[in-house]
Design an enzyme around this catalytic site. Structure first.
Site, PDB file in Angstrom:
ATOM      1  N   HIS A 162       0.879  -1.508   0.565  1.00 20.57           N
ATOM      2  CA  HIS A 162       0.162   0.171   0.104  1.00 20.57           C
ATOM      3  C   HIS A 162       0.731   1.594  -0.009  1.00 20.57           C
ATOM      4  CE1 HIS A 162      -1.931  -3.039   2.166  1.00 20.57           C
ATOM      5  NE2 HIS A 162      -2.776  -3.456   1.446  1.00 20.57           N
TER       6      HIS A 162
HETATM    7  S1  FES Z   1       1.720  -0.781   3.316  1.00 20.15           S
HETATM    8 FE1  FES Z   1       0.191  -2.096   3.717  1.00 20.15          FE
HETATM    9  S2  FES Z   1       1.240  -3.711   3.955  1.00 20.15           S
HETATM   10 FE2  FES Z   1       2.916  -2.144   3.664  1.00 20.15          FE
END
Ligand code: FES
Lengths: 687, 138
Positions: free
Chosen positions: B103
């Site tokens: 993410h």
């Molecule tokens: S940014 Fe969501 S798991 Fe690393």
């Protein structure tokens, strides 16, 4: 379940039981004599469809569990062996995997129907809440089931989802340890998920009984949202609703069969054909399509705890729906504004699903934020407000009045709507396939594509030769046994030829009586030996990149299809991303990287490989393998043949799948037709 | 349902020889099923990590507190994104540190969260130097 039945069996044996346990009376009053509103449309068949799907999932699941091994080192392989060796194992597995998707698809239709027609309103609040509980249980079951094949997406999906709980302040970490049964997702996790995945469906079945009970107490809602008043408003459940449900179920099965037999991998993720590897995170983690809207909500919020709360809140808000929407008119048919907002909400959900499959960057994040606000806005602002300001149109006095006022409605529209919506929703996953930065491989013509596709035997035999002389020096083919070469739908060798082929290999066996390992000639039951004893050796011998096993390579590789292609694919049954990619990579080598591209030492430039720097040197060159059947000895031909062979290796029962699919389709179409005309006859005087 | 005895036993400390790790390189070892990054940081990385204003960080922690005195070239962190547990990729992202592909969280050369949804720095596991070339994790 709707009061005492006056049903009396005539058979003395049944009579005897009935006096002691009035089960036939219960059945009779619940599913035969039970009065059902006359004006129900086809959206109401989804209840029956869902019960049917639950039964299918349980039956296929129980059989699959007989063959599955819930152990981290063996789980992936045991699923592959189910598909390859268990009688009709491929069918069971496809039914179960596709069935899960279809189950969710049906439940979404069912939920949207409830939303549109106000089925959650007084006196059906408990019915609705039980439904939300079923939905939550389904999500948990679906998630744990997806972990069981223990592929890359299984493992990382499990990691991401279990980590959601770590957002809980103070106790989060210990909850996560408890879920894992260890310090990370691992074998204990797999074991408990298996256990729970087996248990939860029975809980669902239990809650379904409550759900149906509540339904039969409150009575069914109906498209006009007016409670039945007289006998004239109702028809008995059997034959009217029964036959209609039969028709609905058989139409739905046609949709299922389309996926089960012709595109079983469309709804899944290519990465899940790569065994779980705790050391490598796939570049793009996406959950199953049916969680995507919630995943999008989770990611749209930049704070961890808030994201998790929003995600669960998006589901929990449904529980409060009966009180958020206090409008008296049930059906949106008579609520001009609510109707429009409903459709906007449907679009918001679909778009959220689409965004859930996109990488979390740039405009996607912003769009997801806007849509998240819309999602909650619908429940928390729009619905309560509408209840106050909207002026509903007058509802009919009774159901029979509504029926008389209604003109005939096309039946086909539902089927079209079904397919289109399914395509749009489901297809979003395709988009998530990771292959950033590579040109799309050209689409090839494959003999095995399409509903009647068959392998080209010549290509399979030539491909086997290419594999044996070239690829097998570095790549294993460990799920394919020599006996498979003689099986129907394969390269078409005789059993004798296959065993002669096997005997050319040296297989390690043992220990013998003296306790030593020894080598012997291969037998048909042996599997293709791998060129390296273990992954580390493979890695060390190949400059740090272990050559992947090729048994599943054509299924484990894919590339981004993008909108709108993934929608068309549903109709064209395009399933050949994997073979197209493999074929393209084999031919995609260029001696000189294009201007401005630098390739690290020890890598080679490949036009179609993601990132373009591939560790495998150009494997094929013209004239390298001699063909006995006069086919051209060119790289293009080699690539095509070996890809065909690998496609067969990845799915040895593909021909059987497509053949059976055709028969099932013919049967279902005839059956659905019969049901449709019977239904017309039964309903002739009810409309 | 908490970890059983064998799982706990397998989680005992491990020793890692760090002499083969050249400057600017890192290795990933597994301890308790978790990937641990051992990075041999360059001078530039160390300076960057120390130059930032600690108070301005989302999860304020100084680089000194995250490394051992006299051994500041070595960074040992658990390579599990504090967001939802993916493995960040070393030497990527805008901060000369780690980038999580899931993410999009970005960590700096001290493993501190700088950007993205992750709430906390990459945790430093318990470890000590047994000798100049060997560390014990756990
Ligand atoms: S940014 Fe969501 S798991 Fe690393």
């Amino acid at each position: 379940m709707s009061g005492p039945s006056d049903y009396q069996p005539s058979n003395p044996a049944l009579k005897w039981i009935e006096r002691r346990l009035p089960i036939f009376g219960l059945m009779h009053s619940s599913f035969v004599a039970y009065p059902t509103p006359r004006n129900l449309n086809y959206w109401w068949t989804f209840g029956a469809i869902l019960s049917f799907m639950l039964a299918i999932q349980i039956v296929t699941g129980v059989i699959l569990a007989m063959h599955y091994t819930p152990y981290a080192d063996l789980a992936f392989k045991s699923v592959e062996l189910i598909v390859r060796d268990v009688n009709y194992g491929w069918l069971l597995r496809n039914m179960h995997a596709v069935g899960a998707s279809m189950f969710f698809f049906a439940v979404y239709v069912h939920m949207f129907r409830g939303l549109y027609y106000g089925s959650y309103k007084e006196p059906r609040e408990v019915l609705w809440i039980l439904g939300v509980i079923i939905y939550l249980l389904m999500m948990a079951t679906g998630f744990m089931g997806y972990v069981l094949p223990w592929g890359q997406m299984s493992f990382w999906g499990a990691t991401v989802i279990t980590n959601l709980f770590s957002a809980i302040p103070y106790v989060g970490e210990s909850i996560v340890t408890l879920l894992w049964g260890g310090y990370s997702v691992g074998n204990p996790t797999l074991n408990r998920f298996f256990s729970l995945h087996y248990l939860l469906p029975f809980l669902i079945a239990g809650v379904v009984v409550l759900h149906v009970w509540a339904l039969h107490v409150a009575g069914q809602n109906n498209p006009d949202g007016v409670e039945p008043k007289t006998e004239k408003d109702m028809v008995p459940f059997t034959p009217h609703a029964t036959i209609k449900d039969f028709f609905g179920v058989s139409c739905f099965l046609l949709l299922c069969a389309w996926f089960i037999f012709y595109m079983p991998n469309y709804l899944g993720d290519a990465d899940n054909y790569i065994p779980a590897n705790p050391g490598v995170t796939p570049p793009h983690i996406v959950p199953e399509w049916y969680y995507l809207p919630f995943y999008a909500i989770l990611r749209s919020i930049p704070n961890k705890l808030a994201g998790v709360v929003a995600m669960f809140g998006a589901i929990i808000v449904l529980v409060f729906l009966p009180w958020l929407d206090s409008a008296k008119t049930k059906s949106s048919k008579y609520r001009p504004l609510a109707k429009q907002f409903f459709w906007i909400f449907v679009v918001v959900c679909i778009l959220l699903g689409y965004l859930g499959a996109q990488p979390p960057e740039g405009v996607y994040v912003i769009a997801a934020r806007v849509l998240t606000v819309c999602y909650f806005g619908y429940f928390l602002i729009v619905l309560p407000l509408l209840a106050r300001v909207e002026r509903p149109r007058p509802v009919p006095n009774s159901i029979s009045e509504a029926v008389l006022a209604r003109s005939g409605k096309a039946v086909a529209s539902i089927a079209v709507a079904l397919v289109a919506a399914g395509a749009l929703f489901a297809g979003t996953l395709q988009d998530a396939r990771a292959s950033e930065g590579s040109d799309a491989p050209p689409a090839q013509k494959w003999s095995f594509s399409g509903p009647f596709g068959k392998f080209d035997r010549g290509a399979l035999q030539r491909g086997l030769k290419v594999y044996k002389e070239v690829c097998s020096n570095c790549h294993g083919l460990s799920y394919v046994a020599f006996r498979n070469l003689a099986e129907a739908g394969g390269p078409g060798y005789s059993a004798a030829q296959a065993s002669a082929f096997a005997s050319e290999y040296k297989i390690k066996d043992g220990p013998n009586d003296a306790g030593d390992m020894f080598e012997r000639a291969g037998r048909p039951a042996d599997y293709f030996p791998s060129p390296f004893p273990n992954e580390q050796a493979a890695r060390a011998a190949n400059g740090g990149a272990a050559p992947p096993d090729l048994s599943l390579i054509t299924k484990a590789r894919s590339y981004k299809r993008g909108f709108p292609w993934f929608v068309f694919d549903v109709f064209t049954q395009y399933q050949e991303q994997g073979p197209d990619y493999v074929d393209a990579v084999l031919q995609g080598y260029e001696d000189e990287p294009p201007h401005g591209v630098t390739i690290p030492e020890g890598s080679y430039y490949n036009k179609y490989f993601p990132g373009h720097a591939i560790k495998m040197p150009k494997p094929l060159s013209d004239g390298q393998v001699t063909y006995d059947d006069g086919s051209p000895a060119t790289v293009a031909q080699y690539a095509k043949d070996v890809t065909t062979f690998l496609m067969w290796a990845a799915e040895p029962h593909m021909e059987a799948r497509k053949q059976l699919g055709f028969q099932v389709f013919i049967f279902l179409i005839i059956f659905a037709g019969m049901m449709y005309f019977t239904k017309k006859k039964v309903w002739a005087d009810a409309h | 349902m908490n970890p059983d005895a064998s799982t706990i036993a397998a989680g005992a400390p491990i020793e890692v020889d760090i002499s083969p790790i050249a400057e600017g390189q890192d290795v990933k070892v597994f301890w308790r099923g978790k990937p641990i990054y051992i990075s041999h940081r360059t001078k530039k990385q160390i300076d960057e990590a120390r130059a930032v204003n600690v108070a301005s960080l989302p999860d304020p922690e100084s680089d000194e507190a995250r490394t051992k005195p006299g051994k500041e070239q070595w960074l040992v962190v658990i390579g599990i994104c504090t967001h939802l547990g993916c493995i960040p990729i070393a030497h990527e992202g805008n901060y000369d540190g780690f980038f999580c592909p899931c993410h999009g969280s970005q960590y700096d050369s001290s493993g501190r969260i700088r950007q993205g949804p992750a709430p906390a720095n990459l945790p430093v596991p318990p470890y000590q130097f047994v000798s100049d070339t060997k560390i014990q994790i756990g």
